[in-house]
Design a protein around this motif. Structure first.
Motif, PDB file in Angstrom:
ATOM      1  N   ALA A 106       0.840  -1.191   0.000  1.00 41.85           N
ATOM      2  CA  ALA A 106       0.000   0.000   0.000  1.00 41.85           C
ATOM      3  C   ALA A 106       0.881   1.249   0.000  1.00 41.85           C
ATOM      4  CB  ALA A 106      -0.912  -0.009   1.224  1.00 41.85           C
ATOM      5  N   GLN A 107       0.387   2.289  -0.636  1.00 41.05           N
ATOM      6  CA  GLN A 107       1.098   3.564  -0.664  1.00 41.05           C
ATOM      7  C   GLN A 107       0.546   4.418   0.479  1.00 41.05           C
ATOM      8  OE1 GLN A 107       0.000   4.745  -4.551  1.00 41.05           O
ATOM      9  NE2 GLN A 107       1.395   3.317  -5.549  1.00 41.05           N
ATOM     10  N   CYS A 108       1.444   4.895   1.356  1.00 42.93           N
ATOM     11  CA  CYS A 108       1.011   5.579   2.567  1.00 42.93           C
ATOM     12  C   CYS A 108       1.477   7.026   2.597  1.00 42.93           C
ATOM     13  CB  CYS A 108       1.547   4.851   3.800  1.00 42.93           C
ATOM     14  SG  CYS A 108       0.957   3.157   3.931  1.00 42.93           S
ATOM     15  N   ARG A 109       0.595   7.901   3.085  1.00 39.47           N
ATOM     16  CA  ARG A 109       0.916   9.306   3.334  1.00 39.47           C
ATOM     17  C   ARG A 109       0.803   9.535   4.836  1.00 39.47           C
ATOM     18  NH1 ARG A 109      -3.383  10.092  -0.288  1.00 39.47           N
ATOM     19  NH2 ARG A 109      -4.400  11.107   1.477  1.00 39.47           N
ATOM     20  N   ILE A 110       1.835  10.133   5.418  1.00 38.91           N
ATOM     21  CA  ILE A 110       1.876  10.341   6.867  1.00 38.91           C
ATOM     22  C   ILE A 110       1.871  11.838   7.156  1.00 38.91           C
ATOM     23  CG2 ILE A 110       3.226   9.961   8.960  1.00 38.91           C
ATOM     24  CD1 ILE A 110       4.413   7.486   7.575  1.00 38.91           C
ATOM     25  N   ARG A 111       1.048  12.233   8.117  1.00 37.85           N
ATOM     26  CA  ARG A 111       0.988  13.634   8.541  1.00 37.85           C
ATOM     27  C   ARG A 111       1.208  13.686  10.047  1.00 37.85           C
ATOM     28  NH1 ARG A 111      -4.050  17.059   7.005  1.00 37.85           N
ATOM     29  NH2 ARG A 111      -2.916  17.096   5.063  1.00 37.85           N
ATOM     30  N   ILE A 112       2.143  14.556  10.476  1.00 37.06           N
ATOM     31  CA  ILE A 112       2.404  14.767  11.899  1.00 37.06           C
ATOM     32  C   ILE A 112       1.951  16.179  12.241  1.00 37.06           C
ATOM     33  CG2 ILE A 112       4.158  14.883  13.694  1.00 37.06           C
ATOM     34  CD1 ILE A 112       5.842  12.955  11.983  1.00 37.06           C
ATOM     35  N   THR A 113       1.029  16.277  13.183  1.00 37.00           N
ATOM     36  CA  THR A 113       0.530  17.568  13.645  1.00 37.00           C
ATOM     37  C   THR A 113       0.747  17.630  15.154  1.00 37.00           C
ATOM     38  OG1 THR A 113      -1.172  17.444  11.938  1.00 37.00           O
ATOM     39  CG2 THR A 113      -1.471  19.112  13.642  1.00 37.00           C
ATOM     40  N   GLY A 114       1.792  18.331  15.561  1.00 39.20           N
ATOM     41  CA  GLY A 114       2.133  18.398  16.987  1.00 39.20           C
ATOM     42  C   GLY A 114       2.541  17.021  17.482  1.00 39.20           C
ATOM     43  N   SER A 115       1.746  16.449  18.398  1.00 38.57           N
ATOM     44  CA  SER A 115       2.066  15.119  18.915  1.00 38.57           C
ATOM     45  C   SER A 115       1.167  14.036  18.317  1.00 38.57           C
ATOM     46  CB  SER A 115       1.928  15.123  20.443  1.00 38.57           C
ATOM     47  OG  SER A 115       0.588  15.416  20.800  1.00 38.57           O
ATOM     48  N   HIS A 116       0.308  14.418  17.379  1.00 41.47           N
ATOM     49  CA  HIS A 116      -0.604  13.462  16.749  1.00 41.47           C
ATOM     50  C   HIS A 116      -0.090  13.045  15.370  1.00 41.47           C
ATOM     51  CE1 HIS A 116      -3.853  13.903  19.691  1.00 41.47           C
ATOM     52  NE2 HIS A 116      -3.429  15.158  19.791  1.00 41.47           N
ATOM     53  N   ASP A 153      -2.895  -6.123   1.897  1.00 39.41           N
ATOM     54  CA  ASP A 153      -1.697  -5.688   2.605  1.00 39.41           C
ATOM     55  C   ASP A 153      -2.073  -5.380   4.054  1.00 39.41           C
ATOM     56  OD1 ASP A 153       0.711  -4.645   3.416  1.00 39.41           O
ATOM     57  OD2 ASP A 153       0.649  -2.886   2.126  1.00 39.41           O
ATOM     58  N   GLY A 154      -1.400  -6.030   4.992  1.00 40.32           N
ATOM     59  CA  GLY A 154      -1.603  -5.738   6.407  1.00 40.32           C
ATOM     60  C   GLY A 154      -0.654  -4.626   6.808  1.00 40.32           C
ATOM     61  N   VAL A 155      -1.173  -3.437   7.106  1.00 38.19           N
ATOM     62  CA  VAL A 155      -0.337  -2.284   7.440  1.00 38.19           C
ATOM     63  C   VAL A 155      -0.442  -1.987   8.928  1.00 38.19           C
ATOM     64  CG1 VAL A 155      -0.404  -1.236   5.160  1.00 38.19           C
ATOM     65  CG2 VAL A 155      -2.196  -0.704   6.766  1.00 38.19           C
ATOM     66  N   SER A 156       0.643  -1.465   9.478  1.00 38.49           N
ATOM     67  CA  SER A 156       0.695  -1.130  10.894  1.00 38.49           C
ATOM     68  C   SER A 156       1.505   0.149  11.073  1.00 38.49           C
ATOM     69  CB  SER A 156       1.334  -2.275  11.676  1.00 38.49           C
ATOM     70  OG  SER A 156       1.361  -1.984  13.045  1.00 38.49           O
ATOM     71  N   LEU A 157       1.043   1.033  11.946  1.00 40.46           N
ATOM     72  CA  LEU A 157       1.704   2.309  12.214  1.00 40.46           C
ATOM     73  C   LEU A 157       2.614   2.162  13.430  1.00 40.46           C
ATOM     74  CD1 LEU A 157       1.856   5.417  11.677  1.00 40.46           C
ATOM     75  CD2 LEU A 157       0.008   5.632  13.351  1.00 40.46           C
ATOM     76  N   HIS A 158       3.822   2.685  13.310  1.00 42.19           N
ATOM     77  CA  HIS A 158       4.803   2.654  14.406  1.00 42.19           C
ATOM     78  C   HIS A 158       5.233   4.096  14.693  1.00 42.19           C
ATOM     79  CE1 HIS A 158       5.123  -1.690  13.824  1.00 42.19           C
ATOM     80  NE2 HIS A 158       5.123  -1.415  12.533  1.00 42.19           N
ATOM     81  N   VAL A 159       5.109   4.510  15.955  1.00 47.05           N
ATOM     82  CA  VAL A 159       5.443   5.879  16.357  1.00 47.05           C
ATOM     83  C   VAL A 159       6.526   5.812  17.423  1.00 47.05           C
ATOM     84  CG1 VAL A 159       4.563   8.025  17.337  1.00 47.05           C
ATOM     85  CG2 VAL A 159       3.086   6.627  15.885  1.00 47.05           C
ATOM     86  N   GLU A 160       7.613   6.546  17.182  1.00 41.38           N
ATOM     87  CA  GLU A 160       8.692   6.658  18.171  1.00 41.38           C
ATOM     88  C   GLU A 160       8.675   8.085  18.708  1.00 41.38           C
ATOM     89  OE1 GLU A 160      13.532   6.401  18.385  1.00 41.38           O
ATOM     90  OE2 GLU A 160      12.487   5.243  16.854  1.00 41.38           O
ATOM     91  N   GLY A 194      -1.974   7.616  15.678  1.00 40.93           N
ATOM     92  CA  GLY A 194      -1.144   7.388  16.856  1.00 40.93           C
ATOM     93  C   GLY A 194      -0.751   8.732  17.450  1.00 40.93           C
ATOM     94  N   ARG A 195      -0.155   8.693  18.649  1.00 36.56           N
ATOM     95  CA  ARG A 195       0.245   9.953  19.261  1.00 36.56           C
ATOM     96  C   ARG A 195       1.308   9.726  20.320  1.00 36.56           C
ATOM     97  NH1 ARG A 195      -2.060  11.504  24.298  1.00 36.56           N
ATOM     98  NH2 ARG A 195      -1.713  13.651  23.700  1.00 36.56           N
ATOM     99  N   GLU A 231       4.396  14.236  24.030  1.00 39.71           N
ATOM    100  CA  GLU A 231       5.124  15.439  23.626  1.00 39.71           C
ATOM    101  C   GLU A 231       5.442  15.359  22.128  1.00 39.71           C
ATOM    102  OE1 GLU A 231       6.062  18.166  25.477  1.00 39.71           O
ATOM    103  OE2 GLU A 231       4.980  17.401  27.219  1.00 39.71           O
ATOM    104  N   GLU A 232       6.730  15.476  21.758  1.00 42.77           N
ATOM    105  CA  GLU A 232       7.115  15.495  20.349  1.00 42.77           C
ATOM    106  C   GLU A 232       7.249  14.077  19.774  1.00 42.77           C
ATOM    107  OE1 GLU A 232       9.679  16.860  22.515  1.00 42.77           O
ATOM    108  OE2 GLU A 232       8.526  18.695  22.717  1.00 42.77           O
ATOM    109  N   VAL A 233       7.094  14.005  18.473  1.00 46.09           N
ATOM    110  CA  VAL A 233       7.260  12.750  17.731  1.00 46.09           C
ATOM    111  C   VAL A 233       8.662  12.748  17.127  1.00 46.09           C
ATOM    112  CG1 VAL A 233       6.431  11.393  15.782  1.00 46.09           C
ATOM    113  CG2 VAL A 233       4.804  12.609  17.217  1.00 46.09           C
ATOM    114  N   ARG A 234       9.421  11.659  17.336  1.00 49.23           N
ATOM    115  CA  ARG A 234      10.767  11.558  16.759  1.00 49.23           C
ATOM    116  C   ARG A 234      10.696  10.966  15.351  1.00 49.23           C
ATOM    117  NH1 ARG A 234      14.876   8.894  20.377  1.00 49.23           N
ATOM    118  NH2 ARG A 234      15.034  11.017  21.136  1.00 49.23           N
TER     119      ARG A 234
END
Length: 122
Positions: A50-60, A73-80, A106-107, A110-113
């Motif tokens: 799958a083609q994915c677009r990711i948006r980070i807004t603050g901590s979300h 396609d089994g997709v999974s989101l990983h947030v550090e 995900g969230r 504080e900040e997302v690395r």
């Protein structure tokens, strides 16, 4: 005159033999040439992912994954997260069926690395 006719016939025969391709001249009597057989090419791998677009807004974090291929396609989101005390998250696997778009969120506190998506063939 007789010499000219035999010389002309011999010359014509030599020119005819020299104009034939090498393969035809080397074949035994009555054999016909055949085309060369090309080795079979290995099948190309089936397109996947799958083609994915990711948006980070603050901590979300929000990701939209669209699967244009015929295989699920089994997709999974990983947030550090940036802070050492903030918990990193690995989202549950969601099936993106053919021609389907899924939303993953995900969230962090504080900040997302960093953020990434993992894929698994289903």
């Amino acid at each position: 005159m007789r010499l000219f006719r035999s010389l002309a016939s011999a010359t014509f025969a030599v020119v005819l033999v020299l104009s034939l391709p090498y393969e035809v001249m080397s074949l035994p009597y009555g054999a016909m040439p055949h085309g060369r057989v090309q080795p079979a090419k290995p099948p190309s791998p089936e397109p996947f992912g799958a083609q994915c677009r990711i948006r980070i807004t603050g901590s979300h974090v929000t990701a939209y994954c669209h699967n244009p291929y015929p295989r699920t396609d089994g997709v999974s989101l990983h947030v550090e997260c940036a802070r050492w005390w903030d918990l990193d998250t690995d989202g549950t696997r969601v099936d993106a069926w053919p021609a389907m778009t899924v939303r993953l969120t995900g969230r962090c506190w504080e900040e997302v690395r960093s953020v990434w998506i993992s894929h698994q063939k289903r």
